[in-house]
Scaffold this motif. Structure first.
Motif, PDB file in Angstrom:
ATOM      1  N   SER A 187       0.826  -1.211   0.000  1.00 10.72           N
ATOM      2  CA  SER A 187       0.000   0.000   0.000  1.00 10.72           C
ATOM      3  C   SER A 187       0.868   1.273   0.000  1.00 10.72           C
ATOM      4  CB  SER A 187      -0.942   0.011   1.201  1.00 10.72           C
ATOM      5  OG  SER A 187      -0.208   0.190   2.389  1.00 10.72           O
ATOM      6  N   ASP A 214       0.869   2.926  -3.342  1.00 19.22           N
ATOM      7  CA  ASP A 214      -0.329   3.607  -3.846  1.00 19.22           C
ATOM      8  C   ASP A 214      -0.173   5.064  -3.423  1.00 19.22           C
ATOM      9  OD1 ASP A 214      -2.750   4.645  -4.501  1.00 19.22           O
ATOM     10  OD2 ASP A 214      -3.915   3.454  -3.062  1.00 19.22           O
ATOM     11  N   THR A 240      -4.999   1.793  -6.010  1.00 19.58           N
ATOM     12  CA  THR A 240      -4.135   1.045  -6.936  1.00 19.58           C
ATOM     13  C   THR A 240      -2.704   1.588  -6.848  1.00 19.58           C
ATOM     14  OG1 THR A 240      -4.513   2.551  -8.802  1.00 19.58           O
ATOM     15  CG2 THR A 240      -6.007   0.672  -8.621  1.00 19.58           C
ATOM     16  N   TRP A 260      -0.355  -5.730 -16.754  1.00 16.43           N
ATOM     17  CA  TRP A 260      -1.532  -5.476 -15.940  1.00 16.43           C
ATOM     18  C   TRP A 260      -1.875  -6.718 -15.149  1.00 16.43           C
ATOM     19  CZ3 TRP A 260      -5.210  -1.787 -14.873  1.00 16.43           C
ATOM     20  CH2 TRP A 260      -6.452  -2.245 -14.418  1.00 16.43           C
ATOM     21  N   SER A 261      -2.293  -6.541 -13.900  1.00 12.93           N
ATOM     22  CA  SER A 261      -2.737  -7.709 -13.143  1.00 12.93           C
ATOM     23  C   SER A 261      -3.925  -7.343 -12.256  1.00 12.93           C
ATOM     24  CB  SER A 261      -1.601  -8.257 -12.275  1.00 12.93           C
ATOM     25  OG  SER A 261      -1.583  -7.596 -11.019  1.00 12.93           O
ATOM     26  N   ASN A 262      -4.610  -8.382 -11.773  1.00 18.01           N
ATOM     27  CA  ASN A 262      -5.727  -8.167 -10.856  1.00 18.01           C
ATOM     28  C   ASN A 262      -5.339  -8.499  -9.418  1.00 18.01           C
ATOM     29  OD1 ASN A 262      -7.935  -7.179 -12.375  1.00 18.01           O
ATOM     30  ND2 ASN A 262      -7.999  -9.151 -13.429  1.00 18.01           N
ATOM     31  N   GLU A 263      -4.058  -8.712  -9.187  1.00 21.94           N
ATOM     32  CA  GLU A 263      -3.603  -9.096  -7.846  1.00 21.94           C
ATOM     33  C   GLU A 263      -3.944  -8.000  -6.834  1.00 21.94           C
ATOM     34  OE1 GLU A 263      -0.625 -11.344  -6.740  1.00 21.94           O
ATOM     35  OE2 GLU A 263      -0.828 -12.630  -8.505  1.00 21.94           O
ATOM     36  N   LYS A 264      -4.407  -8.455  -5.668  1.00 26.14           N
ATOM     37  CA  LYS A 264      -4.681  -7.489  -4.604  1.00 26.14           C
ATOM     38  C   LYS A 264      -3.908  -7.907  -3.366  1.00 26.14           C
ATOM     39  CE  LYS A 264      -8.467  -4.782  -2.746  1.00 26.14           C
ATOM     40  NZ  LYS A 264      -9.898  -4.602  -2.579  1.00 26.14           N
ATOM     41  N   ARG A 265      -3.076  -7.019  -2.866  1.00 26.33           N
ATOM     42  CA  ARG A 265      -2.308  -7.306  -1.645  1.00 26.33           C
ATOM     43  C   ARG A 265      -2.245  -6.055  -0.787  1.00 26.33           C
ATOM     44  NH1 ARG A 265       0.474 -12.255  -2.246  1.00 26.33           N
ATOM     45  NH2 ARG A 265       0.369 -12.970  -4.400  1.00 26.33           N
ATOM     46  N   VAL A 305      -4.494  -3.045  -1.640  1.00 24.88           N
ATOM     47  CA  VAL A 305      -4.399  -2.279  -2.898  1.00 24.88           C
ATOM     48  C   VAL A 305      -4.271  -3.226  -4.087  1.00 24.88           C
ATOM     49  CG1 VAL A 305      -3.423  -0.176  -1.892  1.00 24.88           C
ATOM     50  CG2 VAL A 305      -1.888  -2.018  -2.620  1.00 24.88           C
ATOM     51  N   ARG A 306      -4.784  -2.762  -5.229  1.00 24.22           N
ATOM     52  CA  ARG A 306      -4.632  -3.539  -6.460  1.00 24.22           C
ATOM     53  C   ARG A 306      -3.288  -3.221  -7.095  1.00 24.22           C
ATOM     54  NH1 ARG A 306      -8.606  -6.606  -7.708  1.00 24.22           N
ATOM     55  NH2 ARG A 306     -10.695  -6.043  -6.994  1.00 24.22           N
ATOM     56  N   THR A 352      -2.255  -3.144 -10.069  1.00 20.69           N
ATOM     57  CA  THR A 352      -2.710  -3.171 -11.464  1.00 20.69           C
ATOM     58  C   THR A 352      -1.564  -3.077 -12.475  1.00 20.69           C
ATOM     59  OG1 THR A 352      -3.120  -0.813 -11.303  1.00 20.69           O
ATOM     60  CG2 THR A 352      -5.010  -2.272 -11.005  1.00 20.69           C
TER      61      THR A 352
END
Ligand SMILES: [Zn+2]
Length: 634
Positions: free
Chosen positions: A169, A172, A178, A203-208, A211-212, A214
């Protein structure tokens, strides 16, 4: 319908070193991020620098692309392989990305230095580096998977491995949920364009950590440092800029001009970021502008589509970050944000308006992809390309075909600053080509007679299709004597004029620097391929020589022209009257012995175009010192 992108195979074999590093969205190469995947960033205004301008810069508060400001934290994750161990240390990578003045392997600064420079100090991208992680598989395993599935697989591994040590995070920066910049740097070189681990922005959809993750980019680390790939991929990832195919070397998002000193971001994108301000111009405006490089971007919006289409220009100089460019001057661009991508030569989101498109019906010049490069004649500057207008540039229209209405005249010489006139007749000091004036030397009143002395000169000129010139000596020492000056004082002390056939002095220069274009009668005219300009004489007051040449396709063998220019000091004037003869065909004599016999009475000139004699009635050369000569065949 989406247009096809390219012919990857052909590209790969034909131009291996010029390949673009791509944007990859959901496993597919795209020319630019689709609408839903575009990076965003809250844009804030910052302090304004001071200007030389007469017009008010516009504060850019709504950028087309994501426009971060200030300090941006970027994350860099390092990964190596059993078959390709880390070639450099973490500390070296930190220096490569952050260290002021980084110069290993010849790099012009670090990645951070690059963006500090091109943003005029407004964007500070600081990379925090973690690594090295040893990947589960050898490099060859990832490289051989289809399309970009290898890099996707590696990315997932890398994120998972580093997750326990990293608070994602933190990256971001604008707290919109993101991250802005995550970089994966892998050991070894990219192998196959468009496949495996080839450098790209992804680009990715990973969320950790809430936050994404992206946008990320993947860059190779072959062991030798260079900053182009990292800088270019950051352009996709952080700002959302597309690849500028068909654009040339004029931007790092265009061709890969130089890996160690990558060319700057183009001034239109820079102004869109707010790194330099826009100055808006309309067809009603008349103003004399003085501008510096990296100062402003002039913008002329299409009045019918003001939010979409326009022409922009700025002073670009081939030094520093723009060193790779082959010329300097005003660089003009045409943009249309309703067009996606830069994939065809015709209508592009962003393209260069080449100055040497003057008089041509199209602007498909050779410095564009697939023959990338840059061209000194793409720049507007005094002399040949000192003016932009719809009449002069039939190839430059709004994309619906209508005329632009833009006029720029009296474009000056690139130096520390550069001048040009928005509209025409900007100031009394720069009258239009039709008017002329008699100067009043500073040291005398208007009633003082000027004494005029004439120096007659003669030269021949080969027929040329590219403005080739001959150099003619103006007898500086003699001029100095007549004017009562030292030879070295001429440049600083004299006033320079063109002389009309009736003897009137014309203070306006229409050629390059201190130079003029003349029509067939020796009248001073502006350069115009469709007009009457035919011969030019560009004087160099330092060396007291002049370069003389002619307009392509307008002269024939045996034509003669007389042109006049003058220098004035106090009440004294020296007029150079130059007779120019177009050659009927020439032979270069490199070896006097071999050329001993020839056609009787042919004239012989030295390489400066000065007559040195003629062949005898029996065809013998006159007695000449060793050297190169030009024989004029009647
Ligand atoms: Zn790219």
């Amino acid at each position: 319908m989406k247009k096809n992108i390219f012919l990857p195979c052909l590209l790969l074999f034909a131009f291996p070193t010029m390949l673009f590093a791509d944007i990859v969205y959901q496993g597919k190469r795209v020319q630019e991020w689709p609408e839903e995947a575009r990076p965003t960033f809250n844009n804030q205004n910052t302090d304004k620098p001071s200007f030389l301008l007469t017009r008010t810069p516009v504060t850019q508060n709504k950028s087309h692309y994501a426009a971060p400001k200030g300090k941006i934290y970027s994350l860099t994750l390092l990964v190596d392989f059993s078959d390709k161990p880390a070639p450099v240390t973490v500390k070296e990578v930190e220096e490569w990305l952050n260290k002021e003045g980084f110069n290993k392997d010849g790099c012009n600064g670090s990645v951070r230095d690059y963006y500090l420079d091109v943003s005029n100090g407004q964007l500070d991208i600081t990379n925090e580096v973690f690594g090295w992680y040893r990947a589960k598989h050898p490099k060859s395993w990832y490289e051989n998977l289809k399309d970009y599935t290898g890099s996707d697989s590696l990315m997932k591994e890398v994120f998972a491995y580093f997750d326990p040590q990293i608070d994602f995070s933190r990256y971001d920066n604008d707290k919109d949920g993101t991250t802005e910049a995550i970089n994966i740097v892998y050991a070894g070189a990219g192998e196959t364009w468009g496949q495996g681990l080839w450098p790209h922005s992804g680009w990715s959809n990973e969320k950790r950590d809430g936050v994404r993750l992206t946008h990320h980019q993947m860059t190779d680390m072959p062991g030798k440092f260079s900053i182009y790939v990292f800088v270019h991929e950051s352009g996709h990832m952080i700002f959302g800029w597309p690849d500028l195919y068909w654009y040339g070397d004029y931007c790092t998002m265009g061709n890969r001009a130089n890996d160690l000193n990558p060319v700057a971001i183009n001034d239109f994108y820079r102004a869109d970021q707010g790194w330099i301000p826009f100055v808006d111009v309309t067809s009603e405006d008349v103003s004399l502008e003085t501008t510096k490089p990296n100062e402003v971007c002039y913008r002329y919006k299409n009045p019918a589509r003001p939010e979409k289409e326009g022409l922009v220009w700025s002073y670009v100089r081939n030094s520093g970050r723009d060193k790779v460019l082959k010329g300097s001057g005003l660089l003009m661009q045409h943009y249309d944000f309703s067009i996606e991508g830069n994939s065809a030569a015709d209508k592009l989101t962003l393209r260069i308006v080449h100055a040497n498109a003057a008089g041509k019906s199209n602007d498909n010049v050779k410095d564009q992809w697939p023959n990338p490069g840059s061209d000194a004649n793409a720049f507007f500057k005094s002399g040949t390309y000192s003016e932009f207008s719809d009449d002069k540039y039939p190839a430059i229209r709004w994309y619906n075909g209508s005329k632009t209405g833009l006029k720029i005249t009296d474009i000056g010489t690139p130096g520390e600053t550069m001048q040009f006139c928005i509209g025409e007749n900007c100031s009394a000091d720069a009258p239009s080509s039709s008017s002329s004036s008699t100067p009043k030397p500073e040291s005398s009143s208007s009633s003082v007679e000027i004494t005029v002395q004439k120096i007659a000169l003669e030269t021949t000129l080969p027929i040329s299709d590219n403005y080739a010139s001959v150099i003619l000596d103006l007898n500086g020492s003699e001029v100095a004597k007549i004017l009562g000056l030292k030879r070295t004082e001429i440049e600083d002390k004299v006033e320079f004029y063109g002389v009309e056939p009736n003897g009137t002095l014309n203070s306006r220069t229409t050629g390059e620097g201190t130079g003029h274009w003349f029509d067939k009668d020796g009248k001073i005219v502006a350069w115009d391929v469709n007009g009457s300009s035919i011969v030019f004489s560009n004087v160099d007051l330092t060396t007291m020589t002049t370069k003389i040449g002619h307009m392509p396709n307008k002269v024939k063998a045996g034509d003669t022209f007389t042109v006049r220019q003058a220098v004035v000091y106090g009440s004294k004037q020296v007029t150079f009257e130059i007779k120019v003869t177009i050659e009927g065909g020439t032979t270069i004599i490199r070896n006097i012995e071999k050329a001993r016999r020839g056609k009787p009475e042919n004239k012989i000139f030295n390489v400066l175009g000065k007559p040195v004699g003629q062949r005898t009635a029996s065809g013998e050369l006159p007695k000449l010192p060793k050297g190169i000569y030009v024989e004029f065949v009647k």
